[in-house]
Structure formats: C-alpha cells, structure tokens
Design a protein around this motif. Structure first.
Motif, PDB file in Angstrom:
ATOM      1  N   TYR A  96       0.824  -1.218   0.000  1.00 46.70           N
ATOM      2  CA  TYR A  96       0.000   0.000   0.000  1.00 46.70           C
ATOM      3  C   TYR A  96       0.861   1.272   0.000  1.00 46.70           C
ATOM      4  CZ  TYR A  96      -3.417   3.453   1.639  1.00 46.70           C
ATOM      5  OH  TYR A  96      -4.216   4.562   1.762  1.00 46.70           O
ATOM      6  N   ALA A  97       1.895   1.300   0.819  1.00 44.17           N
ATOM      7  CA  ALA A  97       2.691   2.518   1.016  1.00 44.17           C
ATOM      8  C   ALA A  97       3.298   3.074  -0.273  1.00 44.17           C
ATOM      9  CB  ALA A  97       3.763   2.279   2.068  1.00 44.17           C
ATOM     10  N   PRO A  98       3.897   2.261  -1.150  1.00 48.86           N
ATOM     11  CA  PRO A  98       4.456   2.839  -2.383  1.00 48.86           C
ATOM     12  C   PRO A  98       3.370   3.374  -3.339  1.00 48.86           C
ATOM     13  CG  PRO A  98       5.386   0.659  -1.985  1.00 48.86           C
ATOM     14  CD  PRO A  98       4.282   0.863  -1.003  1.00 48.86           C
ATOM     15  N   ARG A  99       2.189   2.788  -3.300  1.00 47.60           N
ATOM     16  CA  ARG A  99       1.091   3.250  -4.170  1.00 47.60           C
ATOM     17  C   ARG A  99       0.488   4.557  -3.678  1.00 47.60           C
ATOM     18  NH1 ARG A  99      -1.123  -2.193  -3.680  1.00 47.60           N
ATOM     19  NH2 ARG A  99      -2.832  -1.180  -2.584  1.00 47.60           N
ATOM     20  N   HIS A 100       0.470   4.755  -2.347  1.00 49.00           N
ATOM     21  CA  HIS A 100      -0.148   5.934  -1.732  1.00 49.00           C
ATOM     22  C   HIS A 100       0.776   6.485  -0.648  1.00 49.00           C
ATOM     23  CE1 HIS A 100      -3.845   4.688  -3.747  1.00 49.00           C
ATOM     24  NE2 HIS A 100      -3.647   3.497  -3.255  1.00 49.00           N
ATOM     25  N   PRO A 101       1.940   7.016  -1.006  1.00 46.93           N
ATOM     26  CA  PRO A 101       2.933   7.395   0.010  1.00 46.93           C
ATOM     27  C   PRO A 101       2.455   8.459   0.998  1.00 46.93           C
ATOM     28  CG  PRO A 101       3.654   8.053  -2.193  1.00 46.93           C
ATOM     29  CD  PRO A 101       2.417   7.236  -2.364  1.00 46.93           C
ATOM     30  N   ARG A 102       1.806   9.510   0.515  1.00 45.21           N
ATOM     31  CA  ARG A 102       1.346  10.561   1.438  1.00 45.21           C
ATOM     32  C   ARG A 102       0.250  10.045   2.359  1.00 45.21           C
ATOM     33  NH1 ARG A 102       0.072  15.631  -2.145  1.00 45.21           N
ATOM     34  NH2 ARG A 102      -0.517  13.945  -3.525  1.00 45.21           N
TER      35      ARG A 102
END
Length: 146
Positions: A96-102
């Motif tokens: 999830y984190a790399p797809r939606h970093p902010r």
C-alpha cells in the motif's frame, strides 16, 4: 454521501459497511477507507484497516457477525469478513505505502506510528494494525473471530 447516491465520487477509495450491531442486533453503517481492492479466491474483495485498533465498534461487530454488506460506488455486495494475520497485514502495508505514500504516512501518524518511509517500517505498522478482508459471498474462515 452514500445514501444520497454519491458513492461513485469516492472512486472506490471508500466503502460503506453495513454490519450488525453485536449488542443491539440492529444494522449499523460505517464509511471506511479501502486499503486494497483485489480478488480473493476468484471473488471480489476489499481490505480495510481498523485505525482505532481492535476496539472499534465496526471491527468488534464483524468479529461477532462476519456477514455484512458493502456499498462500493452505487453497487451493493453481500460479503463475509475475515481478519488478516499480522504477517498478512505487514505484507499489505508494504504494498500500500508505495502506491499511496502521502496517505500511508498520514495514516501511520494518525494511528500514532512514526515511519521513515522504509518497507520495514510499513511492515511493522501493518503487523500492528488489525486488517479485515471483506470477500463477496465467501464463507468465514477458521481464523475468523480470533
């Protein structure tokens, strides 16, 4: 917004969970952010996180009664809830984190976690946060209600 037919405005990022209250037995509604929407065992499924931990009412209600309904956009789906293991949660957060970093950073901060952006940090967070997979029409697994 969902009741007014505006669910499509969320673009699949939010769903409306209609679940059964564990004490009252009455229908309850909760809007929840979708962490991942991907087929599971060939069926549509949506994975959500309990940002307030395992004490969140909707989470506890699903532990008691795993059968629910979700509204995604304008479509309704009968689903069965399955809690994910800590390892599965860690894997999910690292995807999830790399797809939606902010959003991932804000979500972690909101839940009280400090992250440096590394996969290891997100895995640690994912292992600590309760995740639930909502799979269309699936029977509850033996892990349900752990």
């Amino acid at each position: 917004m969902f009741r007014m037919g505006l669910g499509p405005l969320f673009g699949g990022r939010l769903l409306l969970l209609v679940h059964t209250g564990r004490v009252s037995g009455l229908p309850r509604r909760t809007a929840i952010e979708v962490v991942e929407a991907a087929p599971h065992e060939g069926r549509p499924s949506w994975t959500v996180a309990s940002g307030y931990g395992p004490g969140a009412d909707w989470y506890r209600n699903l532990e008691r009664t795993p059968h629910a309904t979700v509204q995604v956009g304008r479509r309704f789906h009968a689903v069965t809830a399955q809690t994910l293991t800590a390892e599965e949660g860690g894997e999910l957060m690292t995807r999830y984190a790399p797809r939606h970093p902010r959003t991932a950073r804000r979500l972690c901060a909101y839940m009280g976690f400090t992250v440096d952006g590394s996969a290891q940090d997100y895995r640690r967070v994912g292992e600590s946060v309760p995740f639930v997979r909502l799979t269309e029409g699936a029977a509850p697994s033996s892990r349900q209600g752990r």
